[in-house]
Design a protein around this motif. Structure first.
Motif, PDB file in Angstrom:
ATOM      1  N   LYS A 287       6.676   2.199   3.754  1.00 22.47           N
ATOM      2  CA  LYS A 287       6.811   3.187   4.828  1.00 22.47           C
ATOM      3  C   LYS A 287       8.214   3.791   4.855  1.00 22.47           C
ATOM      4  CE  LYS A 287       6.177   3.648   9.844  1.00 22.47           C
ATOM      5  NZ  LYS A 287       5.429   4.912   9.716  1.00 22.47           N
ATOM      6  N   GLU A 291       9.008   7.815   3.809  1.00 27.92           N
ATOM      7  CA  GLU A 291       9.575   8.727   4.803  1.00 27.92           C
ATOM      8  C   GLU A 291      10.876   9.340   4.280  1.00 27.92           C
ATOM      9  OE1 GLU A 291       9.910   6.291   8.250  1.00 27.92           O
ATOM     10  OE2 GLU A 291       7.786   6.514   8.809  1.00 27.92           O
ATOM     11  N   ASN A 312      -8.396   4.525   4.952  1.00 24.33           N
ATOM     12  CA  ASN A 312      -8.174   4.975   6.333  1.00 24.33           C
ATOM     13  C   ASN A 312      -7.736   3.825   7.226  1.00 24.33           C
ATOM     14  OD1 ASN A 312      -8.919   7.603   5.657  1.00 24.33           O
ATOM     15  ND2 ASN A 312     -11.083   7.209   6.068  1.00 24.33           N
ATOM     16  N   LYS A 315      -4.078   2.993   6.433  1.00 25.80           N
ATOM     17  CA  LYS A 315      -3.228   4.137   6.808  1.00 25.80           C
ATOM     18  C   LYS A 315      -3.031   4.192   8.322  1.00 25.80           C
ATOM     19  CE  LYS A 315      -2.769   9.124   6.226  1.00 25.80           C
ATOM     20  NZ  LYS A 315      -3.364  10.364   5.691  1.00 25.80           N
ATOM     21  N   ASP A 316      -4.126   3.972   9.077  1.00 28.65           N
ATOM     22  CA  ASP A 316      -4.035   4.002  10.536  1.00 28.65           C
ATOM     23  C   ASP A 316      -3.290   2.783  11.075  1.00 28.65           C
ATOM     24  OD1 ASP A 316      -5.455   6.343  10.472  1.00 28.65           O
ATOM     25  OD2 ASP A 316      -7.395   5.405  10.892  1.00 28.65           O
ATOM     26  N   ARG A 317      -3.580   1.607  10.500  1.00 29.93           N
ATOM     27  CA  ARG A 317      -2.986   0.371  11.014  1.00 29.93           C
ATOM     28  C   ARG A 317      -1.472   0.348  10.813  1.00 29.93           C
ATOM     29  NH1 ARG A 317      -3.229  -4.685   8.356  1.00 29.93           N
ATOM     30  NH2 ARG A 317      -4.937  -3.879   7.098  1.00 29.93           N
ATOM     31  N   ASN A 319       0.352   3.149  10.174  1.00 29.22           N
ATOM     32  CA  ASN A 319       0.918   4.454  10.524  1.00 29.22           C
ATOM     33  C   ASN A 319       1.652   5.083   9.341  1.00 29.22           C
ATOM     34  OD1 ASN A 319       1.502   6.648  12.197  1.00 29.22           O
ATOM     35  ND2 ASN A 319       3.427   5.735  12.909  1.00 29.22           N
ATOM     36  N   LEU A 320       0.961   5.160   8.214  1.00 23.90           N
ATOM     37  CA  LEU A 320       1.554   5.694   6.992  1.00 23.90           C
ATOM     38  C   LEU A 320       1.508   7.219   6.998  1.00 23.90           C
ATOM     39  CD1 LEU A 320      -0.015   3.179   4.440  1.00 23.90           C
ATOM     40  CD2 LEU A 320       2.260   3.094   5.494  1.00 23.90           C
ATOM     41  N   ASN A 321       2.500   7.832   6.383  1.00 22.68           N
ATOM     42  CA  ASN A 321       2.641   9.294   6.465  1.00 22.68           C
ATOM     43  C   ASN A 321       2.185  10.000   5.187  1.00 22.68           C
ATOM     44  OD1 ASN A 321       4.819   8.011   5.142  1.00 22.68           O
ATOM     45  ND2 ASN A 321       6.016   9.900   5.238  1.00 22.68           N
TER      46      ASN A 321
END
Length: 364
Positions: A287, A291, A312, A315-317, A319-321
């Motif tokens: 992460k 960023e 998904n 990515k959601d857990r 909070n990947l960009n």
């Protein structure tokens, strides 16, 4: 006879040390090869697959130390018996692979010296003859220096092998023999030399869909299908050449973006071949680095062979960009021996390659 035994002793000892060190440089790669042997289509002992890395580490360290023991003349009875048992087992394994065409490369010398199944078998037959000469003439094996030092040499060899193995597991192989090493240009490695005819490779993807096995054939792109991935088999038409990189395809919702990525000026690839077995401890570094890369104008994407649901979820857990894209699992395992790992590309050339443990060492 002493001269013959001495020659056999040197040849076998050096070969065991060389073979063990090459595999010790890349124990993860050797564990992938063991998983292939343990799989249902080959030896059908899948219960060993979760222990493949531990078995790989034991085999390569034992092989290397045995070579040293033979050269210094330590415990000749134990050494010759161990070598004989090992070579009988591997001779059977390589013959089985060659005769039934189960495994296309035995992994004896890792990626440094790829051997066909029959080449591996003939190599093992020669080794078997040499080891039999040693086995039946143990009494003429003399130590090369005082016996009081032997245990210390063996102990030091074991500790050095273990330390080296730990280092490459926590970082990456010290010597990279794969086509994705630093400095290589991926588009160039995807092309054949002038005048060579390219072979057609067919991929047979196996999935479990609603409890039933489904097979999809294509030329390499990961199928977009809802189901559990089981494995993939490849077959080659004719004897024509295959480029060093022949299965690097990046697929997403917008289709094939391979060319776009390889033509981009600055790219950070996050490689995680399997999101179920990925090392969660690496994602804070993932992460942070992703960023920073985006802020500095890099195109950041992740490559995986896992399905959209897992993509998904993680990515959601976390909070990947960045977005995940689909690539063949075998290709991803070949690219980097880390899950996750990082590659920095500049117009398709690999400029940096790091284990997640060394994410802070990547220069953007």
């Amino acid at each position: 006879m002493k001269a013959i035994v001495s020659i056999a002793r040197i040849l076998v000892g050096v070969l065991f040390i060389f073979s063990g060190f090459i595999k010790l440089n890349d124990p993860v790669g050797f564990s992938y090869k063991l998983q292939e042997y343990f799989s249902e289509p080959v030896l059908d002992i899948p219960f060993l697959i979760p222990f493949a890395l531990l078995i790989a580490i034991f085999i390569v360290i034992f092989e290397l130390v045995l070579g040293i023991m033979l050269l210094i003349g330590y415990a000749p009875k134990f050494t010759s018996w161990s070598m004989l048992v090992m070579i009988i087992f591997f001779t059977f394994l390589t013959f089985y692979s060659a005769y039934y065409n189960k495994v296309t490369d035995c992994g004896c010398f890792g990626d440094a010296i790829p051997l066909t199944p029959w080449e591996s078998f003939y190599k093992d037959v020669i080794l078997l003859v040499l080891i039999l000469i040693i086995f039946f003439n143990q009494k003429v094996i003399n130590p090369i220096f005082p016996r009081t030092y032997h245990k210390w040499v063996v102990f030091a060899s074991f500790m050095a092998s273990f330390a080296f193995c730990y280092y490459v597991l926590m970082h990456l192989p010290l010597f990279d023999f794969r086509p994705y090493k630093i400095g290589n240009n991926i588009p160039e490695k995807m092309r054949l030399p002038d005048g060579a005819d390219k072979a057609e490779v067919t991929y047979r993807w196996k999935f479990k869909v609603n409890g039933e096995e489904k097979v999809i054939e294509n030329k390499g792109a990961y199928p977009q299908i809802e189901g559990e991935f089981i494995g993939v088999e490849t077959s080659q038409s004719g004897e024509n050449a295959i480029p060093p990189i022949h299965d690097f395809v990046i697929e997403g919702e917008e289709g094939d973006i391979t060319e776009d990525i390889l033509n981009a000026e600055k790219v950070l690839l996050i490689v995680t071949y399997n999101l179920r077995s990925t090392e969660k401890d690496g994602y804070p570094a993932v992460k942070t680095l992703s960023e920073e890369a985006e802020q500095k104008g890099y195109r950041v994407i992740a490559l995986t062979a896992s399905g959209e649901d897992l993509q998904n979820e993680i990515k959601d857990r976390l909070n990947l960009n960045f977005n995940f894209y689909q690539t063949d699992e075998t290709a991803l395992k070949t690219i980097i021996r880390s899950n996750p790992g990082f590659l920095v590309l500049r117009k398709g050339t690999i400029t940096q390659k790091k284990h997640w443990f060394d994410a802070s060492n990547i220069e953007l």
